[in-house]
Scaffold this motif. Structure first.
Motif, PDB file in Angstrom:
ATOM      1  N   ASN A 135       0.825  -1.211   0.000  1.00  0.00           N
ATOM      2  CA  ASN A 135       0.000   0.000   0.000  1.00  0.00           C
ATOM      3  C   ASN A 135       0.857   1.259   0.000  1.00  0.00           C
ATOM      4  O   ASN A 135       0.535   2.242  -0.682  1.00  0.00           O
ATOM      5  N   LEU A 136       1.962   1.248   0.740  1.00  0.00           N
ATOM      6  CA  LEU A 136       2.849   2.408   0.759  1.00  0.00           C
ATOM      7  C   LEU A 136       3.524   2.593  -0.597  1.00  0.00           C
ATOM      8  O   LEU A 136       3.717   3.725  -1.068  1.00  0.00           O
ATOM      9  N   ALA A 137       3.913   1.499  -1.245  1.00  0.00           N
ATOM     10  CA  ALA A 137       4.552   1.598  -2.555  1.00  0.00           C
ATOM     11  C   ALA A 137       3.599   2.146  -3.601  1.00  0.00           C
ATOM     12  O   ALA A 137       4.009   2.870  -4.524  1.00  0.00           O
TER      13      ALA A 137
ATOM     14  N   ASN B  94       3.432   4.652  -7.143  1.00  0.00           N
ATOM     15  CA  ASN B  94       3.024   4.099  -8.435  1.00  0.00           C
ATOM     16  C   ASN B  94       1.746   3.286  -8.233  1.00  0.00           C
ATOM     17  O   ASN B  94       1.810   2.119  -7.851  1.00  0.00           O
ATOM     18  N   PRO B  95       0.575   3.890  -8.443  1.00  0.00           N
ATOM     19  CA  PRO B  95      -0.679   3.154  -8.243  1.00  0.00           C
ATOM     20  C   PRO B  95      -0.719   1.875  -9.077  1.00  0.00           C
ATOM     21  O   PRO B  95      -0.344   1.863 -10.249  1.00  0.00           O
ATOM     22  N   GLY B  96      -1.147   0.810  -8.423  1.00  0.00           N
ATOM     23  CA  GLY B  96      -1.212  -0.485  -9.092  1.00  0.00           C
ATOM     24  C   GLY B  96       0.084  -1.265  -9.063  1.00  0.00           C
ATOM     25  O   GLY B  96       0.166  -2.331  -9.681  1.00  0.00           O
ATOM     26  N   HIS B  97       1.088  -0.772  -8.339  1.00  0.00           N
ATOM     27  CA  HIS B  97       2.355  -1.496  -8.267  1.00  0.00           C
ATOM     28  C   HIS B  97       2.139  -2.874  -7.647  1.00  0.00           C
ATOM     29  O   HIS B  97       1.477  -3.002  -6.601  1.00  0.00           O
TER      30      HIS B  97
ATOM     31  N   THR C 258      11.274   0.483  -5.810  1.00  0.00           N
ATOM     32  CA  THR C 258      10.950  -0.158  -7.081  1.00  0.00           C
ATOM     33  C   THR C 258       9.739   0.509  -7.730  1.00  0.00           C
ATOM     34  O   THR C 258       9.712   0.705  -8.952  1.00  0.00           O
ATOM     35  N   ALA C 259       8.732   0.856  -6.927  1.00  0.00           N
ATOM     36  CA  ALA C 259       7.571   1.556  -7.472  1.00  0.00           C
ATOM     37  C   ALA C 259       7.972   2.910  -8.048  1.00  0.00           C
ATOM     38  O   ALA C 259       7.456   3.343  -9.092  1.00  0.00           O
TER      39      ALA C 259
END
Length: 260
Positions: free
Chosen positions: A40-42, A46-49, A109-110
């Protein structure tokens, strides 16, 4: 500390570092509170990561890492004081929220995917191809308990699951593995130690709890059943036919017409 055997995997020719990831799905991630919070934090970057990367499983590009950390501090504060808000922030301050307290490899990574810089790495699904840990966390039982929230620590102590006497994975050398009292088996191909029940089908060397059942452990009088009687205790009452109201209505209508 660094693992006894470290194999830094790169793509032949391009020499891109290979980064193992765990897919952000329910079986591998979302049913575990920390992993779900990490995802959720990532997704704020980047939404949808959908790739969970451990902090020590990625070689950070210095310049890109500094840019990521700068944005992270601008959004959440230098100490992460704005990472959570409302009730979640209160639970986190009380140690009741199982969630990252700072930037993670997954968030980094996100950020790479959002900035179109993910091409620097080659990502592989560790649930399919496996992965080897570059680093191993070393801490005693007391330190491990200290890192848990209060409620989780109390539950772990109650269940007595914090003993490492039968944990074969903590044995790093062949001598320690083969001479352990737990009967651990050394795997030379992987340079790791495993419990015998993993592949041999033997009884587990660690104590396991019994599988819970739906059968009650105490007798409940409400659950008692009685033998059926041979004959009904009350005579069955005749049920009226569905057209009975129509018959009555027709009779009243005919009587009304005769009187008219």
């Amino acid at each position: 500390k660094v693992s006894p055997r470290v194999d830094l995997m790169v793509v032949p020719g391009t020499f891109k570092p290979v980064v193992p990831f765990t897919p952000a799905t329910y079986p591998f991630c979302f049913k575990f509170p920390y992993c779900a919070a990490n995802a959720n934090l990532a997704q704020r970057f980047n939404p949808g990561h959908n790739k969970i990367v451990n902090d020590f499983d990625i070689a950070y590009h210095t310049e890109t890492r500094n840019e990521f950390c700068k944005e992270w501090k601008e959004r959440f504060g230098s100490q992460g004081e704005n990472l959570y808000k409302g009730r979640r922030k209160k639970k986190f301050e009380e140690g009741k929220l199982i969630s990252p307290a700072g930037p993670t490899g997954t968030s980094y990574t996100a950020y790479l995917f959002r900035e179109r810089k993910a091409f620097m790495y080659k990502y592989t699904d560790r649930t399919i191809y496996g992965a080897r840990e570059y680093f191993k966390r070393t801490f005693g039982e007391e330190e491990g308990l200290a890192g848990m929230p209060k409620e989780l620590r109390a539950r772990e102590l109650e269940r007595n699951l914090t003993r490492f006497d039968c944990d074969c994975r903590r044995l790093e050398t062949e001598y320690e593995c083969t001479n352990s009292d737990s009967g651990c088996v050394w795997r030379p191909l992987f340079d790791s130690c495993r419990p015998p029940e993993v592949l041999d089908g033997l009884p587990p060397i660690c104590p396991v709890s019994e599988t819970p059942t739906v059968t009650p452990t105490k007798f409940d009088p409400l659950d008692a059943t009685f033998s059926p009687t041979a004959y009904p205790t009350l005579a069955p009452s005749p049920r009226p036919h569905w057209y009975s109201p129509l018959k009555n209505m027709n009779g009243k209508l005919g009587k009304f017409l005769r009187e008219e």
